[in-house]
Design an enzyme around this catalytic site. Structure first.
Site, PDB file in Angstrom:
ATOM      1  N   ARG A 169       0.655   3.968 -11.991  1.00 52.44           N
ATOM      2  CA  ARG A 169       0.359   2.782 -12.791  1.00 52.44           C
ATOM      3  C   ARG A 169       0.054   1.648 -11.831  1.00 52.44           C
ATOM      4  O   ARG A 169       0.849   1.378 -10.916  1.00 52.44           O
ATOM      5  CB  ARG A 169       1.579   2.402 -13.631  1.00 52.44           C
ATOM      6  CG  ARG A 169       1.416   1.129 -14.421  1.00 52.44           C
ATOM      7  CD  ARG A 169       0.872   1.470 -15.760  1.00 52.44           C
ATOM      8  NE  ARG A 169       1.004   0.429 -16.741  1.00 52.44           N
ATOM      9  CZ  ARG A 169       1.151   0.677 -18.040  1.00 52.44           C
ATOM     10  NH1 ARG A 169       1.234   1.917 -18.484  1.00 52.44           N
ATOM     11  NH2 ARG A 169       1.205  -0.302 -18.905  1.00 52.44           N
TER      12      ARG A 169
ATOM     13  N   HIS B  21      -5.869   4.211 -20.053  1.00 53.55           N
ATOM     14  CA  HIS B  21      -4.480   4.627 -20.184  1.00 53.55           C
ATOM     15  C   HIS B  21      -4.510   5.972 -20.904  1.00 53.55           C
ATOM     16  O   HIS B  21      -4.082   6.096 -22.061  1.00 53.55           O
ATOM     17  CB  HIS B  21      -3.707   3.583 -20.984  1.00 53.55           C
ATOM     18  CG  HIS B  21      -2.238   3.828 -21.041  1.00 53.55           C
ATOM     19  ND1 HIS B  21      -1.593   4.748 -20.249  1.00 53.55           N
ATOM     20  CD2 HIS B  21      -1.280   3.280 -21.820  1.00 53.55           C
ATOM     21  CE1 HIS B  21      -0.301   4.753 -20.537  1.00 53.55           C
ATOM     22  NE2 HIS B  21      -0.102   3.869 -21.481  1.00 53.55           N
TER      23      HIS B  21
ATOM     24  N   LYS C 124       3.689  -3.921   2.767  1.00 50.49           N
ATOM     25  CA  LYS C 124       3.400  -3.879   4.210  1.00 50.49           C
ATOM     26  C   LYS C 124       1.918  -3.698   4.494  1.00 50.49           C
ATOM     27  O   LYS C 124       1.524  -3.440   5.626  1.00 50.49           O
ATOM     28  CB  LYS C 124       4.207  -2.756   4.865  1.00 50.49           C
ATOM     29  CG  LYS C 124       5.712  -2.982   4.805  1.00 50.49           C
ATOM     30  CD  LYS C 124       6.468  -1.843   5.445  1.00 50.49           C
ATOM     31  CE  LYS C 124       7.972  -1.957   5.148  1.00 50.49           C
ATOM     32  NZ  LYS C 124       8.690  -0.713   5.446  1.00 50.49           N
TER      33      LYS C 124
ATOM     34  N   ARG D   3       8.443   2.252 -20.727  1.00 53.21           N
ATOM     35  CA  ARG D   3       8.178   3.287 -21.711  1.00 53.21           C
ATOM     36  C   ARG D   3       7.353   4.423 -21.092  1.00 53.21           C
ATOM     37  O   ARG D   3       7.708   5.591 -21.187  1.00 53.21           O
ATOM     38  CB  ARG D   3       7.427   2.670 -22.877  1.00 53.21           C
ATOM     39  CG  ARG D   3       7.111   3.608 -24.005  1.00 53.21           C
ATOM     40  CD  ARG D   3       6.248   2.855 -24.991  1.00 53.21           C
ATOM     41  NE  ARG D   3       6.837   1.555 -25.272  1.00 53.21           N
ATOM     42  CZ  ARG D   3       7.867   1.389 -26.069  1.00 53.21           C
ATOM     43  NH1 ARG D   3       8.393   2.424 -26.691  1.00 53.21           N
ATOM     44  NH2 ARG D   3       8.361   0.177 -26.257  1.00 53.21           N
ATOM     45  N   THR D   4       6.257   4.063 -20.462  1.00 50.85           N
ATOM     46  CA  THR D   4       5.373   5.078 -19.887  1.00 50.85           C
ATOM     47  C   THR D   4       6.087   5.837 -18.772  1.00 50.85           C
ATOM     48  O   THR D   4       6.030   7.067 -18.699  1.00 50.85           O
ATOM     49  CB  THR D   4       4.086   4.415 -19.355  1.00 50.85           C
ATOM     50  OG1 THR D   4       3.473   3.691 -20.413  1.00 50.85           O
ATOM     51  CG2 THR D   4       3.113   5.447 -18.840  1.00 50.85           C
TER      52      THR D   4
END
Lengths: 306, 306, 306
Positions: A101, A129, A80, A51-52
C-alpha cells in the site's frame, strides 16, 4: 511470476477461476488451512489502512502461513532514502509474496518490476485498489449467484471514488449489466469512464440525482461516501446530502432481493437502522474480502489444493 | 457470546474456575500448546500499551493461535471517522476474539454490543483494566495459596489508580480480607469505594499515612506509583514522598512470607535493591499475566482441554 | 545464558561454527523449519529499522517460531518512564529470546545484564550492529569460499560507519587479510582502528583516495554511503563525490571474481546499472542475513538439529 497491480490484469476466465476458488474456500475453509504452511506474506503499508492490512493478514493466517511487515512509512527504510525497487528486492529475501500500500500512484507497479516474489497492489493513491474490486465481485457472485444480468446502482462520489471506477470497469466485461449512476452533478463519473467504458461498449447507463427515484429498479446498490468538502458550496451540500443517505424509508422502496454493498468505512451515508436489514450485506462483504484474498494468494503462489 | 468488560462480569464461581484453569496452565503448559490452533486474536490498541499487548499476544501464541492487530490509533480506520461498532463488526470477520485498549471509558462495552466475537477490555481510559485484576488475583492465589484470610496493604495513589479500585472490588467478595490503605491524604480511596464496597459489606479497613507503620501486619503489599503532579503542593511532596518508596529497610519490617506486587511499570516507588528479595514477586506477576490471559482466551472461546 | 552484544563476543571457533551452521541452513533449510516450534522472539525496536527487524522475524518464522514486539519507542512502555532493565525482565516472561534495537550506545548490554532470556544487539546507536557483521562474514565465506587470504576494499565513510569498524575487527582475526581503505581524507578510519587493530597486529593496509585506483586489486569491495553533510565543505564534496560512486566503468576495472557487498540501504553510491552484474551480491547479502540470524537464534537458544 504473476502480480496483481490492476483488476484488469486478470482475464475474465482468470477472474472467474479466482472467484470459483474463493467460493470453494468459503464452503470448505478447513481444506485450505495448511495450504501456505511455511509461506510468509510481507505487508508493506506505506500509509495506514488497518482494514486492508488485517484482511491480508487474516487471509494468510487462514492458509496456515505467517505475516511480517510494517504499517506505516515511519517504520520503513524509505525514511533513509531507499527506493521502493531496492526495498522489494530485499523483502524478496524475507517473504514469499508481498502486499504493498503506497500513497503514490504506480508504486506497486514500480515495485513489481524488480521483485522476485509476487506483488499485490493493496492500493496506490487514488489509482487502483484491485482487491477491493475482487471483494465486491465475489460478494455479488456469491450472494446474487451471478455477475451478469444485473442492474447496479452506484451511489455517492462517483468522480473521485476509485472503487467505483474499478467496479464499473470490471462489471463492464459481463453481459447484460445496466448501470444507474446516482450522484450530485458535480460528482458524476469522469468522462473517460462514461465514454471509453460505457458508451464505447454500448453498455446501458442512466445518471440520477436522487437515490429514491431509482431504488425500485436495483438488484445491487453500491454505496459510497460523499465528502462534504467535495461539494462546490455549502448550500448545495445542505440541499442534497439527504439524497445520498440510505435509511429505512429508502430501503422500503427497494426490491426484496436487493443487496446493499459498501467498501467501508462508512461515516453517515448509511443509517445504522439499515444494518439489521437482511439486504444490507456490507459487513458480510468484509468476510468475502478475506476469502478472495486467500484465493488470490494461492493463485499468485501457484498453490493448488485438491 | 461472553465478553470481559469489567472484572465483576465474572461470578466468584466463574472467577475461581478461571484461576484454577490458569494454575493448571502454569503447571502443564505443554498440554495447551495447540488448544487455539487455527484461532486468531485481534489486538486493537487505540493507545499504546506494549506490556498489555505483548502479554495477550504471548498468551495466544502459547495456545498455538495467531495474532493480528494494530498498536496505535494512527494506523487504524478511526482516523477515517469509522465508529468502534463498525470496526469490531469488520474485525469479527478477521479474528475469533479481540482485545481492545481505548482511551475512552466504556469503549470496550460499546464494541462488545455489536461484536460477533468475544471482546476483552484491555483497558478503557481510567475506568477498567480487568485482566490486570485477574493477574493480581492469580499471583496472590498461586503464591499465597488462597484468596481469603488476607491482610493486604495497598500503597500509593489510591484515588486515581484503577488497578487498586478493581482489586478492592474483586477481593471484597472473598471472606476475611482486611484492607490497609496507605496513601497521602489527598490520594485516599474515593468515597464510593469506601462507602459502597468496604463499609456496605462490613469489610475491615484502615487508612495509614506511612508504609513503615503498617509493614509488619501485611500478607500482601500492592505497590503503585505516586505521581508528583498529583500532590497539592511541592512541600507536601517533598515531605511525604519517601513514605511511599519501598526499600530494603522497609522490607526488613515485613513478614517472612510477605508478597510484594506491582502492576508495573514502576518508576522509583520500589528501589532496585528490593528486586532480589524473594518476597518481591512483581516480575513473576508479569508471568502470571500470561497464564491468566491464556485461561481467559480459552474460557471466552469455550475451548476445553482434557 | 549467552547473549550477542558485540561481534567480538564470539571466539573465532564459535564464529566458524556459527557460519558453518548458517551454511548448512542455506543448503538444507527445510531441515530447520520446525526447530523453534513453540518458541517466540521479541523484537524490541526503540528506533525504526525495517530491514533488520523483518530479517529477524523472517529468521524466526523460518525456524517455525513466532514473533511479537514493537517497531518504535512510541508504542513501548519507555514513554511511561520504565527502565530497559525492567522491560527486558517483563519481556522474559513473554518470549524466549529478544532482539533489541536502541538509539543509545550500550543499551543492549544493559538489558542483557538483567535478562532471563538471550539478548541480541540489533544495533545500539552508532556503536555495534553485530548481526550485520555476521551477515557480511557469511556472504564472503559462502560466495568466496574463505575468510582468509583476501584483499578487501572498504569504501565510503570509514570514520563514522560502524559496519566498517566491526568488519575490520572481525576480519583482522583471520590470516593474510589486506585492507584497502578508500575514503576522503576527512572520513578515514579512526586512529583507534588503525593503531589498535591494524598496526598492533601487523595487518597490511593501504589508504586510498579514489576507488578506481585500487579496483584491480580487490577480491571484495565493501561499499558504504558517503553522506553529503559529512564533508567539510561543498567544494570538496563536488570534487570528490564521484570517486566513491560505483558504476559500470569502475566495475570494468575489477577482477572477474570480485564480490561487491553493501550493508544497504544504498542511496546513490552504487549506480543501478551495476545491479545486474553477477559480481554485485548486495541483494544476496540480505538473504544471507536471514540464514545467519537463523543460525544465531539456534545457537543462543542451544537448539541442535540433526
Amino acid at each position: 511470476m504473476r502480480h496483481l497491480i490492476s483488476p484488469m490484469d486478470l482475464s475474465v476466465k482468470e477472474l472467474d477461476d479466482l472467484l470459483d476458488l474463493a467460493c470453494d474456500i468459503e464452503k470448505n475453509i478447513d481444506k485450505y488451512s495448511h495450504a501456505c504452511s511455511g509461506k510468509k506474506i510481507a505487508t508493506l503499508f506505506y500509509e495506514p489502512s488497518t482494514r486492508t492490512r488485517l484482511s491480508f493478514e487474516a487471509a494468510m493466517i487462514n492458509l496456515g502461513g505467517q505475516v511480517l511487515g510494517f504499517s506505516s512509512a515511519d517504520s520503513s527504510s524509505a525514511a533513509k532514502g531507499e527506493s521502493l525497487s531496492d526495498t522489494i528486492r530485499v523483502v524478496s529475501c524475507y517473504a514469499d509474496i508481498a502486499a504493498i500500500r503506497h500513497p503514490k500512484e504506480g508504486a506497486a507497479l514500480v515495485a513489481s518490476a524488480k521483485s522476485n516474489i509476487p506483488v499485490i497492489n493493496a492500493g496506490d493513491g487514488g489509482h487502483q485498489h484491485p482487491t477491493q474490486t475482487l471483494t465486491d465481485l465475489l460478494t455479488i457472485k456469491s450472494l446474487k449467484g451471478r455477475l451478469d444480468n444485473i442492474t447496479i446502482g452506484l451511489c455517492g462520489d462517483l468522480k473521485f471514488g476509485r472503487t467505483v471506477h474499478s467496479l464499473i470497469n470490471a462489471l463492464a466485461r459481463y453481459s447484460n449489466i445496466k448501470f444507474i449512476l446516482i450522484s450530485p452533478k458535480e460528482l458524476r463519473v469522469p468522462d473517460y469512464i462514461r465514454d471509453n467504458v460505457l458508451k464505447a461498449n454500448n453498455i446501458p447507463y442512466v445518471e440520477a440525482d436522487k437515490l429514491e427515484d431509482v431504488m425500485p429498479e436495483l438488484d445491487i446498490l453500491y454505496m459510497t461516501r460523499v465528502q462534504r468538502e467535495r461539494f462546490f458550496n455549502e448550500e448545495d451540500y445542505i440541499r442534497m446530502k439527504d439524497y445520498y443517505i440510505l435509511d429505512k424509508p429508502k430501503m422500503e422502496l427497494g426490491k426484496e432481493d436487493l443487496l446493499v454493498l459498501h467498501p467501508l468505512p462508512r461515516v453517515n451515508e448509511i443509517a445504522p437502522e439499515v444494518d439489521d436489514d437482511p439486504r444490507a450485506v456490507y459487513f458480510k462483504q468484509a468476510q468475502y474480502g478475506v476469502y478472495v484474498r486467500m484465493a488470490l494468494i494461492l493463485t499468485l503462489l501457484g498453490i493448488k489444493v485438491d
